[in-house]
Design an enzyme around this catalytic site. Structure first.
Site, PDB file in Angstrom:
ATOM      1  N   SER A  30       0.848  -1.201   0.000  1.00  0.00           N
ATOM      2  CA  SER A  30       0.000   0.000   0.000  1.00  0.00           C
ATOM      3  C   SER A  30       0.876   1.241   0.000  1.00  0.00           C
ATOM      4  O   SER A  30       2.007   1.216   0.501  1.00  0.00           O
ATOM      5  CB  SER A  30      -0.866   0.028   1.262  1.00  0.00           C
ATOM      6  OG  SER A  30      -0.095   0.458   2.369  1.00  0.00           O
ATOM      7  N   ASP A  31       0.342   2.326  -0.535  1.00  0.00           N
ATOM      8  CA  ASP A  31       1.014   3.583  -0.265  1.00  0.00           C
ATOM      9  C   ASP A  31       0.826   3.835   1.231  1.00  0.00           C
ATOM     10  O   ASP A  31      -0.045   3.239   1.869  1.00  0.00           O
ATOM     11  CB  ASP A  31       0.429   4.711  -1.136  1.00  0.00           C
ATOM     12  CG  ASP A  31       1.423   5.845  -1.300  1.00  0.00           C
ATOM     13  OD1 ASP A  31       1.343   6.562  -2.306  1.00  0.00           O
ATOM     14  OD2 ASP A  31       2.311   5.982  -0.432  1.00  0.00           O
ATOM     15  N   TRP A  32       1.625   4.746   1.736  1.00  0.00           N
ATOM     16  CA  TRP A  32       1.665   4.889   3.205  1.00  0.00           C
ATOM     17  C   TRP A  32       0.366   5.481   3.735  1.00  0.00           C
ATOM     18  O   TRP A  32       0.017   6.610   3.446  1.00  0.00           O
ATOM     19  CB  TRP A  32       2.877   5.726   3.583  1.00  0.00           C
ATOM     20  CG  TRP A  32       4.121   4.910   3.851  1.00  0.00           C
ATOM     21  CD1 TRP A  32       4.898   4.935   4.977  1.00  0.00           C
ATOM     22  CD2 TRP A  32       4.735   3.933   2.983  1.00  0.00           C
ATOM     23  NE1 TRP A  32       5.944   4.050   4.866  1.00  0.00           N
ATOM     24  CE2 TRP A  32       5.864   3.408   3.670  1.00  0.00           C
ATOM     25  CE3 TRP A  32       4.443   3.423   1.728  1.00  0.00           C
ATOM     26  CZ2 TRP A  32       6.690   2.425   3.133  1.00  0.00           C
ATOM     27  CZ3 TRP A  32       5.264   2.446   1.198  1.00  0.00           C
ATOM     28  CH2 TRP A  32       6.369   1.945   1.879  1.00  0.00           C
ATOM     29  N   ALA A  65      -2.603   4.227   2.916  1.00  0.00           N
ATOM     30  CA  ALA A  65      -3.632   4.157   1.870  1.00  0.00           C
ATOM     31  C   ALA A  65      -4.669   3.087   2.147  1.00  0.00           C
ATOM     32  O   ALA A  65      -5.664   2.997   1.437  1.00  0.00           O
ATOM     33  CB  ALA A  65      -2.982   3.896   0.511  1.00  0.00           C
TER      34      ALA A  65
END
Ligand code: GLC
Length: 709
Positions: free
Chosen positions: A263-265, A267
């Site tokens: 995941s993006d941080w 997200a």
């Protein structure tokens, strides 16, 4: 007591032998990867499996110390290895040996149109990441350049899916052959920073398959990227991080992706991510790691059998595949950091990425026999560009500024004087700069954008295409006192140039990394003949941009609908006859090239055939130079609308003065196809086609017609 110690020793030795048994099993690279994955999986407890699926530190996910499985260490970014931060905060760790080689931004790499340099670029990133003991590098980014305002366009590879696809594959191969995983990002449709954390993107299937997916698909299928990062935004109603269609259907089922979705941080927004294709949840929110959705919540759901064990086992298999090809890869080379080779690579890519936009009266290259005093004006001549910009920021071992590069190259026979003339967020005395310009033989103005917020920076989009801080007025004033002026633009985005007709020479110099100044000077003083070509269009005005023209940016805070569909960049400008300031694929040289003698292998082809397009390029000037020949396809008559042209092949050749070279390019049915929303697949429609060979998307030098049966 004696007995207790003895039994402890026996247990300890036994334990090691069991572990060493399993360790022997999975580090023996003679065994097939999947066997080694299974050998570990069966040893793991549920707690250990879940621990691997979420962050245990700012930049790593859980390992299994008991079995000697290390944490998956990660770091930014696409242009180099970020400075070390503390384990659980964004604060710098304060190391004194983590200053890296800063590579040019990916827009600059794309502007080289040189796939060999993309491989070299990846090798440098892989070497430096390995040296810093990072198993995953969080890049490259391949989000399509949809609007000239996106704060992160500098991290990506331009407006065309074919160019981005051809350049991202060797980059990833270069990184991964060094025993480091790439993490292609941000999957997908993260084409603006405005409201990136919540905005929902809507687009039709042709835009999805023809424009926004191809570079990700190439990264996964052709480059075998070991990981991919989901985007923050929503797509068709659900967050990318929990989007079954994107992550399970397209990525894992259609493309057969066997690696890890990260995941993006921050997200991940719900436990749904666990069953909708997310494998590792990373984050920056302050909560405890055990509070993450893929932590205790996930563990309990598995324990209660609300989620089948197969779901966590699939994630762990993917994670183990990455660990076994990186951190636990046998005979993994040690990498290298800030070596002369790395800086030489950075300089070479910067040299080849610089785009000569205008050069009248042969102002360039600078003739140091005539030019004895140079005024360097503009804050960007002396501003560090590796700092700032968001997660792509880097702590440089060194960064040669344009000013320093010009001083280095000018030598003792030329007097170089610098006055900023303008400055970000504050007024300066422009008159001093104009006065200096007036009394100098030549002026090199270095301006453009920077990584401040709402310029070329993560988390926000620019509010216009205009240069800021009085640059345009200053350029006008300089031109009024000295017409022997070059404007050098440093940016990751197109900018408006109201002074263009007055200025005889303009260079697009990008954020070009540690050797930026030397590479720029190499071009300015003629050591290198510029060969870069624009990876995105410079529109004549912002309202010409299709997304802007259709009121399809930035959306209404909830949804942004890509009303322009496939008509992004030159696909729009050329089809709807909107003249850009500088077109996609444009770039001048200090020499000239002539194209001739186009020959097609057949005038009539079947869908199973490969068409070979041959032609000759000749360097008709006096200097060695590089040229990027671009092949565009036009479907002359099709049952549905198609763009005026689409890039389907390119090649970069270097020719000595007077030298000719025969070029051949292959065209298969994929290059002729469009995505059919009725057939739910790619389709090459029989009929008339035209192949165009251009020095840019608008400078078409050769044409030929053929028929697809
Ligand atoms: C950021 C960025 C992403 C980066 C990550 C870790 O928000 O969107 O590109 O890799 O967080 O810094």
């Amino acid at each position: 007591m004696q007995k207790i110690i003895q039994s402890l020793i026996v247990a300890f030795v036994l334990n090691i032998s069991i572990n060493s048994q399993s360790i022997v099993n999975y580090t023996n690279s003679a065994l097939p990867l999947e066997d080694r994955v299974e050998a570990i999986l069966k040893e793991l407890t549920l707690k250990e499996k879940v621990m691997m699926c979420h962050a245990v530190a700012k930049f790593s996910s859980g390992g299994v110390p008991r079995l000697g499985i290390p944490e998956l260490t990660m770091d930014d970014g696409p242009h180099g290895v970020r400075a070390e931060v503390l384990r659980d905060s964004w604060n710098a760790a304060g190391w004194n040996n983590d200053s890296c080689t800063v590579m040019p931004a990916l827009t600059c790499l794309a502007a080289t149109w040189n796939t060999d340099l993309a491989k070299l670029y990846g090798n440098v990133i892989g070497n430096e990441a390995r040296w810093r003991n990072k198993s995953i590098m969080l890049g490259p980014g391949v989000n399509i350049y949809r609007i000239p305002l996106n704060g992160r366009n500098f991290e990506y590879m331009g407006e065309d899916p074919y160019l981005a696809s051809r350049m991202v594959v060797p980059y990833i191969q270069g990184v991964q052959e060094k025993g480091v995983a790439s993490c292609v990002k941000h999957y997908m449709a993260n084409n603006q920073e405005y409201m990136r954390g919540s905005i929902n993107v809507e687009m039709d299937d042709r835009a999805l398959y023809e424009i926004y997916l191809p570079a990700f698909k190439a990264a996964i299928i052709e480059a075998n990227a070991l990981s991919i990062m989901c985007a923050y935004n929503k797509f068709r109603g659900s967050y990318c991080s929990e989007n079954d269609f994107l992550q399970n259907q397209i990525l894992k089922k259609d493309w057969g992706f066997k690696g890890v979705v990260i995941s993006d941080w921050g997200a991940v927004h719900s436990p749904k991510s666990a069953i909708n294709g997310m494998d590792i949840e990373m984050g920056s929110h302050p909560s405890k790691y055990s509070d993450y959705y893929l932590a205790d919540t996930f563990y309990l759901a598995l324990k209660k059998e609300d989620i089948p064990m197969s779901v966590v086992d699939d994630k762990v298999r993917r994670i183990l595949r990455v660990i076994l090809q990186t951190a636990l890869k046998e005979n993994r080379q040690w990498g290298a950091f800030t070596t002369t080779e790395h800086f030489a690579a950075s300089r070479k890519i910067a040299q080849e990425g610089i785009v000569l936009l205008k050069n009248e009266k042969a102002i360039l290259p600078i003739d140091t026999k005539k030019v004895k005093t140079i005024a360097v004006i503009g804050e960007n001549a002396d501003r560090k560009m590796s700092l700032g910009g968001g997660s792509a920021e880097l702590k440089a071992k060194y960064e040669i500024s344009p000013l320093q590069g010009i001083i280095n190259a000018a030598g003792s026979s030329v007097k170089v004087t610098y006055i900023p003339g303008y400055a970000t967020r504050r007024n300066t005395n422009a008159q001093n700069a104009v006065a200096l310009a007036k009394k100098s033989d030549m002026v090199i103005f270095v301006g453009g954008l920077n990584h401040d917020y709402l310029e070329d920076c993560e988390g926000g989009d620019r509010l216009s295409m205009d240069l800021l801080w009085g640059q345009n007025d200053l350029i006008d004033q300089i031109m009024s006192v000295n017409s022997n002026t070059v404007v050098v633009l440093i940016s990751g985005n197109a900018v408006a140039m109201p002074w263009l007709n007055k200025v005889p020479a303009v260079l697009q110099a990008w954020y070009a990394g540690s050797e930026a100044g030397n590479a720029l000077a190499d071009v300015l003083f003629g050591k290198v003949n510029p060969s870069g070509k624009l990876p995105f269009t410079f529109p004549a005005k912002l309202s010409d941009c299709p997304a802007i023209a259709k009121g399809a940016y930035p959306g209404n805070d909830t949804n942004v609908i890509y009303k322009e569909g496939i008509y992004v960049g030159y696909r729009y400008y050329d089809t709807y006859k909107v003249n850009p300031l500088f077109c996609f694929g444009y770039g001048l040289s200090y020499t000239q090239f002539e194209y001739s003698n186009i020959i097609l292998s057949k005038p009539l082809i079947k869908t199973s055939d490969t068409l070979i397009v041959s032609f000759t390029i000749k360097n008709t000037g006096a200097l060695m130079g590089g040229e990027v020949a671009q092949l565009y396809i036009k479907d002359v008559l099709s049952s549905l609308d198609r763009p005026e042209k689409e890039l389907k092949a390119f090649t970069k050749v270097f020719l000595n003065a007077g030298e000719s070279k025969n070029i051949s390019m292959k065209i298969s049915k994929e290059a002729l196809s469009y995505y059919s929303t009725t057939k739910k697949g790619w389709f090459a429609e029989p009929g008339d086609f035209e192949v165009m060979i251009g020095a840019s998307s608008k400078d078409i030098r050769l044409k030929a017609a053929f028929i697809l049966q």
